[in-house]
Design an enzyme around this catalytic site. Sequence first.
Site, PDB file in Angstrom:
ATOM      1  N   CYS A 134     -15.774 -39.537 -64.334  1.00  0.00           N
ATOM      2  CA  CYS A 134     -14.591 -40.365 -64.249  1.00  0.00           C
ATOM      3  C   CYS A 134     -14.990 -41.769 -64.680  1.00  0.00           C
ATOM      4  O   CYS A 134     -16.165 -42.065 -64.867  1.00  0.00           O
ATOM      5  CB  CYS A 134     -14.068 -40.434 -62.819  1.00  0.00           C
ATOM      6  SG  CYS A 134     -13.731 -38.823 -62.097  1.00  0.00           S
ATOM      7  N   GLY A 188     -12.469 -39.567 -68.897  1.00  0.00           N
ATOM      8  CA  GLY A 188     -11.583 -38.679 -68.152  1.00  0.00           C
ATOM      9  C   GLY A 188     -10.192 -38.736 -68.728  1.00  0.00           C
ATOM     10  O   GLY A 188      -9.595 -39.803 -68.756  1.00  0.00           O
ATOM     11  N   ASN A 190     -16.190 -42.343 -58.679  1.00  0.00           N
ATOM     12  CA  ASN A 190     -16.733 -41.625 -59.820  1.00  0.00           C
ATOM     13  C   ASN A 190     -17.978 -40.925 -59.347  1.00  0.00           C
ATOM     14  O   ASN A 190     -18.925 -41.592 -58.942  1.00  0.00           O
ATOM     15  CB  ASN A 190     -17.087 -42.610 -60.943  1.00  0.00           C
ATOM     16  CG  ASN A 190     -17.912 -41.954 -62.027  1.00  0.00           C
ATOM     17  OD1 ASN A 190     -17.794 -40.760 -62.267  1.00  0.00           O
ATOM     18  ND2 ASN A 190     -18.769 -42.736 -62.658  1.00  0.00           N
ATOM     19  N   GLY A 191     -17.981 -39.604 -59.368  1.00  0.00           N
ATOM     20  CA  GLY A 191     -19.212 -38.906 -59.053  1.00  0.00           C
ATOM     21  C   GLY A 191     -19.052 -37.854 -57.987  1.00  0.00           C
ATOM     22  O   GLY A 191     -18.026 -37.187 -57.915  1.00  0.00           O
ATOM     23  N   TYR A 226     -24.579 -38.805 -74.734  1.00  0.00           N
ATOM     24  CA  TYR A 226     -23.267 -38.298 -75.102  1.00  0.00           C
ATOM     25  C   TYR A 226     -22.104 -39.028 -74.435  1.00  0.00           C
ATOM     26  O   TYR A 226     -21.089 -39.274 -75.050  1.00  0.00           O
ATOM     27  CB  TYR A 226     -23.194 -36.805 -74.754  1.00  0.00           C
ATOM     28  CG  TYR A 226     -21.820 -36.247 -74.734  1.00  0.00           C
ATOM     29  CD1 TYR A 226     -21.141 -35.995 -75.934  1.00  0.00           C
ATOM     30  CD2 TYR A 226     -21.164 -35.990 -73.533  1.00  0.00           C
ATOM     31  CE1 TYR A 226     -19.847 -35.487 -75.921  1.00  0.00           C
ATOM     32  CE2 TYR A 226     -19.875 -35.485 -73.525  1.00  0.00           C
ATOM     33  CZ  TYR A 226     -19.214 -35.236 -74.712  1.00  0.00           C
ATOM     34  OH  TYR A 226     -17.951 -34.742 -74.701  1.00  0.00           O
TER      35      TYR A 226
END
Lengths: 440, 440, 440, 440
Positions: free
Chosen positions: A2, A28, A102-103, A241
Amino acid sequence: MCGIIAIKNHPDAAELVRLGLHNLQHRGEESVGMASSDGLNIKLVKKMGLVGDVITDNDCKELSGNMAIGQVRYSTQGKSIESNMQPLYAKLYGGELAIVHNGHIARASGIREKLEKDGSIFQTTTDTEIILHLMAKSKKDDNWNKLHDSLKLTSGAYSLAILSKDDILIARDKCGIRPLIIGKIGDALIVASESCAIDVLGGEIIRDVEPGEQLSLSVPNVYFLNKKQCLNNICVFEYIYFARPDSIMEGKSIHSVRMRLGKQLAKEQPVNADVCIAVPDSGVASALGYSEVSGVPYVNGILRTHYAGRTFIQPGQILRNRKIRMKLNPVISVVQNKSVVVIDDSIVRGNTSRRVVEMLRIAGAREIHLRVSSPPVKFPCYYGIDTPEEEELIASNCSIDDIREIIKCDSLGYLSYNGMVEAIGLNDCCDACFNGKYLI
Amino acid sequence: MCGIIAIKNHPDAAELVRLGLHNLQHRGEESVGMASSDGLNIKLVKKMGLVGDVITDNDCKELSGNMAIGQVRYSTQGKSIESNMQPLYAKLYGGELAIVHNGHIARASGIREKLEKDGSIFQTTTDTEIILHLMAKSKKDDNWNKLHDSLKLTSGAYSLAILSKDDILIARDKCGIRPLIIGKIGDALIVASESCAIDVLGGEIIRDVEPGEQLSLSVPNVYFLNKKQCLNNICVFEYIYFARPDSIMEGKSIHSVRMRLGKQLAKEQPVNADVCIAVPDSGVASALGYSEVSGVPYVNGILRTHYAGRTFIQPGQILRNRKIRMKLNPVISVVQNKSVVVIDDSIVRGNTSRRVVEMLRIAGAREIHLRVSSPPVKFPCYYGIDTPEEEELIASNCSIDDIREIIKCDSLGYLSYNGMVEAIGLNDCCDACFNGKYLI
Amino acid sequence: MCGIIAIKNHPDAAELVRLGLHNLQHRGEESVGMASSDGLNIKLVKKMGLVGDVITDNDCKELSGNMAIGQVRYSTQGKSIESNMQPLYAKLYGGELAIVHNGHIARASGIREKLEKDGSIFQTTTDTEIILHLMAKSKKDDNWNKLHDSLKLTSGAYSLAILSKDDILIARDKCGIRPLIIGKIGDALIVASESCAIDVLGGEIIRDVEPGEQLSLSVPNVYFLNKKQCLNNICVFEYIYFARPDSIMEGKSIHSVRMRLGKQLAKEQPVNADVCIAVPDSGVASALGYSEVSGVPYVNGILRTHYAGRTFIQPGQILRNRKIRMKLNPVISVVQNKSVVVIDDSIVRGNTSRRVVEMLRIAGAREIHLRVSSPPVKFPCYYGIDTPEEEELIASNCSIDDIREIIKCDSLGYLSYNGMVEAIGLNDCCDACFNGKYLI
Amino acid sequence: MCGIIAIKNHPDAAELVRLGLHNLQHRGEESVGMASSDGLNIKLVKKMGLVGDVITDNDCKELSGNMAIGQVRYSTQGKSIESNMQPLYAKLYGGELAIVHNGHIARASGIREKLEKDGSIFQTTTDTEIILHLMAKSKKDDNWNKLHDSLKLTSGAYSLAILSKDDILIARDKCGIRPLIIGKIGDALIVASESCAIDVLGGEIIRDVEPGEQLSLSVPNVYFLNKKQCLNNICVFEYIYFARPDSIMEGKSIHSVRMRLGKQLAKEQPVNADVCIAVPDSGVASALGYSEVSGVPYVNGILRTHYAGRTFIQPGQILRNRKIRMKLNPVISVVQNKSVVVIDDSIVRGNTSRRVVEMLRIAGAREIHLRVSSPPVKFPCYYGIDTPEEEELIASNCSIDDIREIIKCDSLGYLSYNGMVEAIGLNDCCDACFNGKYLI
């Protein structure tokens, strides 16, 4: 994965959060949510879809106040359902809160079960709600200490921002796996998952939030949960990436790291080819590096359509494998009758690579040499990146030669582990996906 | 500008039209429409928005039948309103028709007035409807001859496809200004504005439709309205900016033409710089050509966001000129403290160039040299491209040196007219926008 | 006010809940919600709007399973917002629950504050959520006993239904203020706010749920929270205004009660008039009773439009007071030059009465005699009916003669308190709105 | 059937049209459309659904100007599709027009074919568009004469209003079958299908538009197409069933006519019963009349729900025939163990009557005597009322005794033809549905 952002002390806080989220959209695409406070009330907007498609000017107007938080979400933990959209909102004793996250919290289901036994009612299936319930249960008087209590009881790979009526609290996990960076724009403070979200607002970068750090954006009060135990192990896939090429993470330009990965790849895996092309977009920087070192001229051989929209169904036999061609299209005149070296950033399941090779073959490429600017991905990620289980990771199950057979390219070469480490230039990345050495 | 496509004799005709339109999306983002026939009835779907966003699988299912047509529209003639969406549909004596159209009919308002005086009732403000009314008025017995009558009474820069219950008729203007190409996929015939729409379907290109040609996709009957008067004057801006790089037009690869324009530009307008960057996406091929000839290394210095969505409003002073940064973002690490040569395909009003230069300046570029891979645009287009009137064309009103001042770049160089002609390699393009020599 | 319904042991449970809610629509027009269980999972649908407008056949299909609950809501406690729609859903330790609720919990804010201090996180501002949190906190093993614990800690005027994976629990407050009735249809049990919802399904009425009773629809297990303390004080306004005329409550037909109120009114407040008309719909039965006793012929003098929709704004001077005419229209030919006696069920603020009189005056009525089939409403309701505070109740602040002046009718007469009690025929209604004697 | 309205010379013209259409809603529930002119441009809004549900305040604001027209539509001619919604709009030579229409043009398909052969392109399948094409073809200079030409070429049973930039034209068919009435409100003129739409605006009735009359609302210019041939044959079903009870048509109150029909019915078809009830809403006035003459007390025995919404599907055996119970519900306490006389306005197919009888039987009625306040309907209507073909008209195919058997009532009685004529009090109604004497 996210992307999150928080801004305090700016009259257009919600508008800036929207702009910042637009630049974090690659982290996201499923849903977007924002919350703001005007000092009295917290307001929320949450919608399924892309920032630019679903968040209106009116939404921003209604999110009044000089502090705001936001999230773009790609569901990993927690099913892809509307009720899991963030920010989560709750009224605790002592006031209302909104949280973005996030995570991934380690051992989340155990903590959750214990809380439920004790009478807590969960509204979502997300990790994030655990933090809220632990805060509600804390007997401390203020949010700063409630959050501290809550973080002491959890570990994992996460970044989070919590909005109350009059402050924003920030925290980053103590292994430092998920990125989080602080910047400023005039008198306003910004915290975001990536620097490109600060940059687009015309802000200046201050520094990365440190692993294990808890911050208040009002008082520049810094606290380390347990400084001795904190590490700095940022996820290596952010560099390879995930992050945007124009972001800077732990002081390193993502674009430059990817160029160096491509250069190192050219040294380790040279090939005699007419042209060098990239699988867009993440392969472009590596391909430019590869071209520079190898001398094989870089050309624009695969176009990526800007119009994504829904995935198209494929009617009948003739359209088999058209799905990838909808987003990626070969420039026939560039690859026809040529020997091409194709640079991709990684191979996970192998499906995309297989289709890219097939597409280039149909477009008339004479030879196709695939070069990958990272080592074989052999282990799943438990820290928030949606990689598959081992049985689906092609490099967990096949030799490099087998992979070449499956992908049907003429030659295949990966970057070495040591080459990657050197090119990135960090000692302590989390690279469990390559070597299986998990941190938590 | 618009993009059109027609397919006959394929069981998934509507599905293929959708896929094709997706690849023509760059020719018009305002609305999309499709019509099909199952031999008995014509069915239509028309919606505002992008193909991938608004056309559903269900729409394709309802458009049954083995022939279909479609259009993506960018309004030039005819206000941007829902009632102007194409295909237009009409019941004529002798049966129902649906028509899609790309381009512009000359002296349309005069013809329209005459028809209205005679009792014709128009439903839209589009050029296209004139063709339908002329067909309705024709005393011929069949659609082929009705269309022929209708085309004899009109001239202009257009391509069109007309669906009846049992056939699709195709026509291209006799100056050959708007492109149109024929291909096949198995037993099915495809006609489209650009070859990339045929290519994505796995089809083979047959040939361009000739200027002044009228075709039936049932009988491969070919007719020339007046062969002697027909010219081949395809619009030069298709090569420079409009068409997709992976298309082939009049036998020439768009990507290769743009590479050659960049190479020629490097010869005519060399510059000593650290890096060569492109204004994406249309400037990329030229920049690669420029880099190859000049030796200035090509780097990925400006990112184009894939998430377009609505245009964002800009709150307050701090966000002035953020609009362009939302779509184009500089990679700071690549341009900071560098002398950069920036390749763009053209300058029309000058607004984009000015913002790109400002953005690179803020990102820390030391010197900014703008090079343009086409000559100065001095004359408006009356043939379907939405260029402004002369008073808004910066090169109509300012010297090159003045333009450089306005854009605030350190140096500015255009490609010469002769250099352009040579690089494209066509004798008879319509290049009225550069020299004011209009064809009609 | 709200309407609730629960059905167990019927293959089309959700469909029947929808039909039942349609017949309870008069109890709440703001939102509608339904939940079902198939023995494994609970599914929910909640929407703003009317049953017939917003609940689709597909919604019913997705709510699979042989037990379901539903609610139509008119917000009293809890702001009119989407997040307050019912059924509320929660995952407790031991399983998931959905709850629907009609009424009001006494001292709700104090209980809520205590729960929040203890770490409970509330998602809504409704009373109903308190029940869920108290159940979550209970250390009992099963829902039956959790609910029992929860009800012991609360009092008020409410009816509720709780759906778990494998059962539906029912409870009614111990003062018996809000109605709740049990019926059956074949092997299925139905519980609803009014008998008309059982009747429309072709069901048979069994009996009213008793005050203070807690039921399980699986085991016909009946439990009285504290039988000695239970009273039977059904809200008198259900008889006068709220319930549907075809319902039967505590064994009495609503239509017959209203007829008797009209007959009694004719005895107490006779008038010499040409025609007797009703304010539709709730005044019709009383007017028929009034006509029968007084001999003044009943005519259909005011039409009620079936098309409600949004409230219309009123442009300019000319349309002043048109709002009421949109729903109520006089039949001019019936009232013109006539002396009319108008029967209404009650006067709360006096606005409607004033407009009805004005409308009849414009329509040409010669004399207007207003007769009200209940006593003056002088006290607000705290038990779930949305009456205004005392300062807005016209009969709290004005003498009957003053009211007549304000309403501008030629004469005004109310039913006496004793007359009302006799006509209804119940000893122990809650009639605090007339006499200020509150029960809790 | 449809309802139309036109208003000229009022600053809130569109707002008044909306209010008026709301009161004509019973004449068509499928779609609603409005058009206005501000002297320069005509603007349109057309939507599927009810006035109160779909026409927003914003719609009215956008329909600026002091003249406007509107229609509520129930499709008879022309399929029920969006493109058939009215007003129809067209640009003719000489200016733009919008038209609304109620009724039916005789021999429409022949006229249409002739126009199509001549080159006219039709956009809809409605009768109304023929008028527009005939006007477009007229060589006259102004709309007044174009319309006159157009009406000379058509006959039928219709009312229409045509809005141009600066005027509204009105016409009524020369047999006078469809109603149309003129009123005023201050300086503004109103024309509407029924007087209740004028009344709700606070307007005054002037007179009925005469058969064959053509009017301009600017110049009070009156023209008779061919006065000698004009008749006054208003549709008898307007009195019996279609019009609203508070409307006045050809000088007669609909409510009073229906009362008289009921009184006459009581004389012709007396019955010994406990109570007299009506099938709401159209049977109420007749039932009150029946009760007055017969002495059988009128009671409110069948409720009509105000919440219509979509038709509900009926799951399984148990809910068979529930559809009618959703809208009509018996008041069990009123009919149980009673002998009831039920008054309905007409019997067409017999389905509703059969269900009403069944519903009353289930509710416990001891005897059910059905009385119908019109003669047997034996012939279909070709003039705009959607009655079925003869084979579906129960009275075309069965004797009265057979009908009683099918409907399962204990006795059945119709009003006589002569009784009806006398009660209505008009010599020249169109009553072809009763006697088969068609006018055109």
